[in-house]
Design a protein around this motif. Structure first.
Motif, mmCIF file in Angstrom:
data_model
loop_
_atom_site.group_PDB
_atom_site.id
_atom_site.type_symbol
_atom_site.label_atom_id
_atom_site.label_comp_id
_atom_site.label_asym_id
_atom_site.label_seq_id
_atom_site.Cartn_x
_atom_site.Cartn_y
_atom_site.Cartn_z
ATOM 1 N N TYR A 186 -0.564 7.739 -8.682
ATOM 2 C CA TYR A 186 0.208 8.942 -8.372
ATOM 3 C C TYR A 186 1.584 8.573 -7.827
ATOM 4 N N GLN A 187 2.504 9.529 -7.929
ATOM 5 C CA GLN A 187 3.830 9.334 -7.342
ATOM 6 C C GLN A 187 3.831 9.835 -5.888
ATOM 7 N N GLY A 188 4.649 9.186 -5.070
ATOM 8 C CA GLY A 188 4.812 9.631 -3.693
ATOM 9 C C GLY A 188 6.272 9.950 -3.434
ATOM 10 N N ALA A 189 6.523 11.000 -2.638
ATOM 11 C CA ALA A 189 7.902 11.391 -2.312
ATOM 12 C C ALA A 189 8.069 11.468 -0.809
ATOM 13 N N LEU A 190 9.204 10.971 -0.315
ATOM 14 C CA LEU A 190 9.533 11.093 1.102
ATOM 15 C C LEU A 190 10.860 11.824 1.215
ATOM 16 N N MET A 191 10.867 12.975 1.884
ATOM 17 C CA MET A 191 12.078 13.790 1.979
ATOM 18 C C MET A 191 12.584 13.795 3.419
ATOM 19 N N ALA A 192 13.855 13.430 3.597
ATOM 20 C CA ALA A 192 14.497 13.402 4.912
ATOM 21 C C ALA A 192 15.616 14.441 4.946
ATOM 22 N N PRO A 193 16.010 14.896 6.154
ATOM 23 C CA PRO A 193 17.001 15.979 6.227
ATOM 24 C C PRO A 193 18.430 15.574 5.912
ATOM 25 N N THR A 194 18.792 14.284 6.042
ATOM 26 C CA THR A 194 20.171 13.854 5.759
ATOM 27 C C THR A 194 20.153 12.615 4.871
ATOM 28 N N GLU A 195 21.285 12.380 4.219
ATOM 29 C CA GLU A 195 21.390 11.197 3.357
ATOM 30 C C GLU A 195 21.263 9.914 4.171
ATOM 31 N N VAL A 196 21.860 9.894 5.367
ATOM 32 C CA VAL A 196 21.784 8.687 6.189
ATOM 33 C C VAL A 196 20.332 8.373 6.539
ATOM 34 N N LEU A 197 19.583 9.404 6.886
ATOM 35 C CA LEU A 197 18.166 9.184 7.204
ATOM 36 C C LEU A 197 17.377 8.770 5.975
ATOM 37 N N ALA A 198 17.692 9.373 4.831
ATOM 38 C CA ALA A 198 17.007 8.999 3.592
ATOM 39 C C ALA A 198 17.292 7.522 3.270
ATOM 40 N N GLU A 199 18.561 7.123 3.382
ATOM 41 C CA GLU A 199 18.927 5.718 3.132
ATOM 42 C C GLU A 199 18.210 4.783 4.110
ATOM 43 N N GLN A 200 18.091 5.245 5.364
ATOM 44 C CA GLN A 200 17.427 4.454 6.390
ATOM 45 C C GLN A 200 15.954 4.237 6.033
ATOM 46 N N HIS A 201 15.288 5.304 5.625
ATOM 47 C CA HIS A 201 13.880 5.194 5.216
ATOM 48 C C HIS A 201 13.747 4.269 3.997
ATOM 49 N N TYR A 202 14.637 4.445 3.048
ATOM 50 C CA TYR A 202 14.608 3.633 1.816
ATOM 51 C C TYR A 202 14.751 2.153 2.163
ATOM 52 N N THR A 203 15.728 1.854 3.030
ATOM 53 C CA THR A 203 15.944 0.466 3.440
ATOM 54 C C THR A 203 14.742 -0.096 4.175
ATOM 55 N N ASN A 204 14.168 0.714 5.101
ATOM 56 C CA ASN A 204 13.021 0.245 5.883
ATOM 57 C C ASN A 204 11.797 0.001 5.002
ATOM 58 N N ILE A 205 11.535 0.939 4.071
ATOM 59 C CA ILE A 205 10.366 0.779 3.195
ATOM 60 C C ILE A 205 10.544 -0.443 2.295
ATOM 61 N N CYS A 206 11.774 -0.587 1.759
ATOM 62 C CA CYS A 206 12.039 -1.771 0.929
ATOM 63 C C CYS A 206 11.879 -3.054 1.760
ATOM 64 N N GLY A 207 12.261 -2.972 3.039
ATOM 65 C CA GLY A 207 12.095 -4.128 3.919
ATOM 66 C C GLY A 207 10.631 -4.489 4.094
ATOM 67 N N TYR A 208 9.772 -3.468 4.259
ATOM 68 C CA TYR A 208 8.336 -3.740 4.377
ATOM 69 C C TYR A 208 7.781 -4.326 3.080
ATOM 70 N N LEU A 209 8.177 -3.716 1.943
ATOM 71 C CA LEU A 209 7.647 -4.165 0.658
ATOM 72 C C LEU A 209 8.090 -5.598 0.342
ATOM 73 N N SER A 210 9.303 -5.946 0.771
ATOM 74 C CA SER A 210 9.786 -7.292 0.479
ATOM 75 C C SER A 210 8.992 -8.351 1.252
ATOM 76 N N GLN A 211 8.339 -7.931 2.339
ATOM 77 C CA GLN A 211 7.488 -8.859 3.087
ATOM 78 C C GLN A 211 6.220 -9.172 2.296
ATOM 79 N N VAL A 212 5.831 -8.213 1.462
ATOM 80 C CA VAL A 212 4.549 -8.319 0.757
ATOM 81 C C VAL A 212 4.731 -8.822 -0.667
ATOM 82 N N GLY A 213 5.661 -8.180 -1.385
ATOM 83 C CA GLY A 213 5.856 -8.524 -2.791
ATOM 84 C C GLY A 213 7.196 -9.186 -3.018
ATOM 85 N N THR A 214 7.564 -9.311 -4.285
ATOM 86 C CA THR A 214 8.823 -9.947 -4.670
ATOM 87 C C THR A 214 9.681 -8.928 -5.400
ATOM 88 N N GLN A 215 10.937 -8.804 -4.959
ATOM 89 C CA GLN A 215 11.833 -7.861 -5.627
ATOM 90 C C GLN A 215 12.326 -8.477 -6.924
#
Length: 857
Positions: free
Chosen positions: A460-489
């Motif tokens: 399934y697809q998952g969506a995360l919605m934040a109220p501002t672009e800065v917050l959305a970018e922040q979440h995107y960066t943080n999630i990518c940071g977690y994923l990079s610990q586990v997998g390979t970009q």
């Protein structure tokens, strides 16, 4: 025959009181000895109009034989008093029979009728109250009210059907959301002024709100100060008092000599004498008092609406239309909870008999609000969870373990508990509806990332919605940071690689995550829209752009919404409708007291991360007197010199004499020029275009600015690791929860964070509140205190939540809240769709209340 009528009224009251000689203060004899002459003169004037002139001597002789001027009523026994009373009434009846033969039905007013002095007044205020009690009306109303005149127009009629409400006046009411007659019935007073304490003039106390009932024996236009006004002398049997109305000379015409009047207001002192200054007034007639002598309602007003007018119109509306209200509450609930009927509650909330009835009325109407609110959210939860089947996810523990193992930290016990609650929901065939609360930095995003991964692992697809672009970018960066610990970009082979990334070595297939925000180019948006529609993106992070109609998900299974109250119910519903009943996780860093969360988010189950990760330091908080501001600036400069960043918060955007708070624009210019000329400052406020705000936030987050001068728009979510100082100007203007949110913006890494609170004016109450900030660092404890101190409207506007407005209910009233919730759950379990015949009025009311922004059907 004013004197004769007064005589009959007093004697009738004496009969009703059992011949106890208590109809008037001082006894009946004292009254009769002083009034007999006036009564005889009034009689002579009246008999001049009688056609049969030969009866005049007979009637006068009969009056003289009564010898009222030398009566000895007080010395008689009860039987003698009855005989004496029967004799007087016999003469009065003969006089009344004669009066019917007069050529004119209207009594002739005499300009020669003598003035009644204060010592000649008839009935004491206490006795007037007693008389009204005997006629079945509360003593506070003073006289019995006439039967209500029911109106034929419906409750949906415009308020212009009320006499005196012109289209211009209606436009003013519209600013208060009052347009129809029904709206006026639900236009409740904010409070009451207690004018029910009726006192003799001689017992009036300076500085208190009191009421007198007396006779006007002089009223005139007078010069008061440099302007004309009205001056009246009002008296009762205990004395006289001067009453003045400034700038209202026209009132003098309303006060006829000898007219009975009720005066309510605060007694002042002028040159050693007591005086009423611009009090409320009402002539004592055969109607219920509105402005005086009772609990007087105080309504919200807007420019062009005046208290006396509004009271008059609401009274007319209540009297004419309250009978059309049908009570939607089932009788068994009213009986069980000891609630008033709806028409009685509406009538009493506007014009209560006494404080007890006012409280009972407000209690019933507050219960209605909370009960309907609870029913609505229960129905909404039922509709989402049971209306359509959800997607039961298989929980792959290996995926979870692999992710957790690669993180540079371990989950706290609170995170572990919340994760299990969410995983339990995701395994169900009904859709998850959960609110995740947690302090700033408590680790909500890690939990949300795990939930999104489980959705991806299930196809399934998952969506995360934040109220501002800065917050959305922040979440995107943080999630990518977690994923990079586990997998390979994977190498960026995709166009727009900054907004779409792919990771391998995590699932059995590549995992794709994308950022979708409004500032992307049209080409980037179209590319992402296409990939989302085809199912080539697993996790989508974005702003409200995610709910635009152009975005079509292939298989949306989980929606995570950050900072729920910035969106509201409609946006949340719009995202849900992108998928086939997806699971929903709502996250907020705003600590919402449990009482309030159960009401505002009654359709969501509650999870709380109530501990911070180990090593996270408490932000040191200090309240500084304004004279120490320079020391604060020195400290802030030293922090920036050490490679840190700082926020300076100002409460308002534009200068305001009323609030005396520094405006961000002015403060930014002053700080840049005079205080920190060697540092790079940025400005952020609510009037800037969204794109400009986002740009400033990006510069600050990237370390290109040293200090950000901002209004409260910086409150939500922004993560600036190097920021160590939060300085709040006009700190007393903010609530505790808001200050706690500001404080959470600094000290996000291992470095110590500091919060400096500088009030403009430090009242004892403000000092106490700000001292709490120094001592208490638990956001939930502060939120409870904030809710108690400021109420729910200030703490958390229900307007933003998509819920019905609460006019009377207080979310701090735990007992009422739990009672309404218990009754709503009981009813919902027995008749969830309100199909029973007896529940149809309730169903209709529920639809009306939830019509704006809710999904009751």
């Amino acid at each position: 025959m004013t004197g004769i009528d007064s005589l009959r009224n007093v004697l009738e009251l004496e009969c009703r009181k059992g011949y106890t000689d208590k109809a008037v203060i001082g006894g009946l004899d004292k009254y009769l000895h002083k009034q007999a002459g006036q009564v005889r003169q009034s009689l002579v004037l009246s008999l001049n109009e009688v056609k049969t002139k030969e009866l005049i001597p007979q009637l006068l002789s009969g009056f003289d034989e009564l010898n009222l001027a030398k009566s000895n009523y007080g010395s008689y026994g009860v039987d003698e008093r009855k005989r004496w009373m029967a004799n007087v009434f016999g003469w009065l009846d003969k006089l009344e029979k004669t009066a019917r033969t007069r050529s004119s039905q209207e009594p002739v007013a005499s300009s020669q009728e003598p003035v009644v002095r204060s010592q000649e007044l008839v009935v004491s205020s206490q006795e007037l109250g007693a008389r009204s009690q005997e006629s079945g009306v509360s003593s506070q109303k003073v006289v019995a009210s006439p039967p209500r005149q029911e109106r034929r127009e419906g409750l949906d009629s415009p308020i212009t059907v009320i006499k005196g409400i012109t289209p211009t006046v209606a436009n003013k009411f519209a600013k208060l959301n009052v347009r129809a007659v029904g709206d006026l019935l639900y236009f409740f007073p904010r409070r009451y002024v207690d004018y029910s304490r009726i006192k003799p003039i001689s017992e009036l106390i300076e500085g208190e709100e009191q009421t007198i009932i007396g006779t006007i024996w002089q009223a005139r236009v007078a010069t008061l100060g440099n302007r004309k006004g009205t001056e009246a002398i009002v008296g009762d049997e205990t004395g006289n008092i001067r009453v003045v109305w400034f700038n209202q000379p026209y009132l003098a015409k309303s006060f006829r000599t000898n007219a009975r009047v009720v005066i309510s207001g605060t007694v002042g002192l002028f040159k050693g004498h007591k005086v009423f200054e611009s009090p409320e007034w009402e002539l004592l007639k055969d109607k219920e008092l509105i402005h005086t002598g009772r609990l007087v309602p105080v309504y919200p007003l807007t420019q062009g609406l005046y208290p006396r007018q509004v009271r008059k119109w609401t009274k007319e509306t209540v009297d004419g239309y309250v009978g059309q209200l049908s009570d939607f509450l089932p009788s068994e609930i009213k009986t069980r909870c000891q609630l008033l009927d709806l028409p009685a509650a509406i009538a009493q909330v506007h014009y209560p008999d006494d404080l007890t009835m006012a409280e009972r009325a407000r209690g019933r109407l507050a219960f209605d609000e909370l009960f309907l609110l609870q029913l609505g959210v229960l129905a909404r939860k039922r509709d989402w969870q049971e209306g359509q089947p959800g997607n039961a996810f298989h929980i792959d523990q290996e995926v979870i373990n692999r992710f957790l193992h690669c993180l540079p930290f371990t989950l706290t016990q609170a995170q572990e508990r919340v994760l299990q609650e969410i995983l339990t929901d995701l395994k169900q065939a009904k859709a998850m509806s959960r609110l995740l609360q947690g302090e700033v930095g408590s680790g909500k995003t890690v939990i949300a990332t795990l939930a999104l991964l489980i959705a991806a692992a299930n196809g399934y697809q998952g969506a995360l919605m934040a109220p501002t672009e800065v917050l959305a970018e922040q979440h995107y960066t943080n999630i990518c940071g977690y994923l990079s610990q586990v997998g390979t970009q994977e190498p960026g082979s995709e166009p727009g690689e900054g907004t779409i990334r792919c990771y391998t070595g995590f699932l059995s297939r590549p995992l794709t995550i994308a950022l979708l925000v409004g500032s992307l180019s049209n080409n980037e948006k179209e590319m992402l829209h296409d990939k989302i529609k085809q199912g080539k993106v697993d996790i989508i992070v974005g702003t409200h752009a995610l709910i635009q109609k152009e975005v079509e998900f292939n298989k949306l299974g989980l929606a995570v919404i950050d900072e729920q109250h910035r969106f509201g119910v409609l946006q949340r519903s719009a995202l849900r409708q992108k998928g086939f009943t997806p699971h929903v996780l709502v996250m907020t860093a705003t600590p919402i007291p449990r009482t309030m969360a159960l009401t505002l988010y009654g359709d969501l189950d509650l999870s709380v991360i109530d501990e911070l990760p180990p090593g996270r330091q408490v932000v040191k908080t200090k309240c500084l007197e304004p004279q120490y501001r320079e020391k604060a600036y020195t400290f802030l400069h030293r922090q920036v010199s050490n490679g840190r960043q700082a926020f300076i918060i100002c409460p308002l955007i534009e200068e305001s004499e009323i609030l005396e708070a520094k405006a961000a624009k002015t403060e930014y210019e002053r700080l840049s020029r005079d205080v920190f000329p060697d540092l790079k400052l940025g400005l952020l406020h609510g009037q800037m275009p969204g794109s400009e705000k986002e740009e400033v936030m990006r510069h600050f987050r990237a370390g290109e600015l040293d200090i950000l001068v901002s209004t409260s728009v910086v409150e939500v979510g922004i993560d600036v690791p190097r920021a160590s100082v939060m300085m709040v100007e006009g700190a007393e203007r903010f609530g505790l929860s808001q200050l706690h949110q500001f404080r959470g913006r600094v000290g996000r890494d291992k470095e110590q964070g500091y919060c400096l609170l500088i009030p403009e004016k430090l009242s004892p109450e403000a000092r106490e509140r700000l001292r709490l900030m120094e001592k208490v660092h638990d956001g939930f404890a502060l939120a409870e205190k904030d809710l108690e101190l400021r109420g729910p409207g200030e703490f958390f506007g229900t307007h933003q939540s998509g819920l019905p407005d609460l006019k009377l209910a207080k979310l701090t009233d735990l007992r009422s809240l739990e009672l309404a919730r218990r009754e709503a759950i009981t009813l919902f379990q027995s008749d969830p769709n309100l199909k029973k015949a007896g529940h149809q009025p309730l169903r209709q009311q529920l639809s009306r209340v939830w019509a704006k922004g809710a999904e009751w059907s």
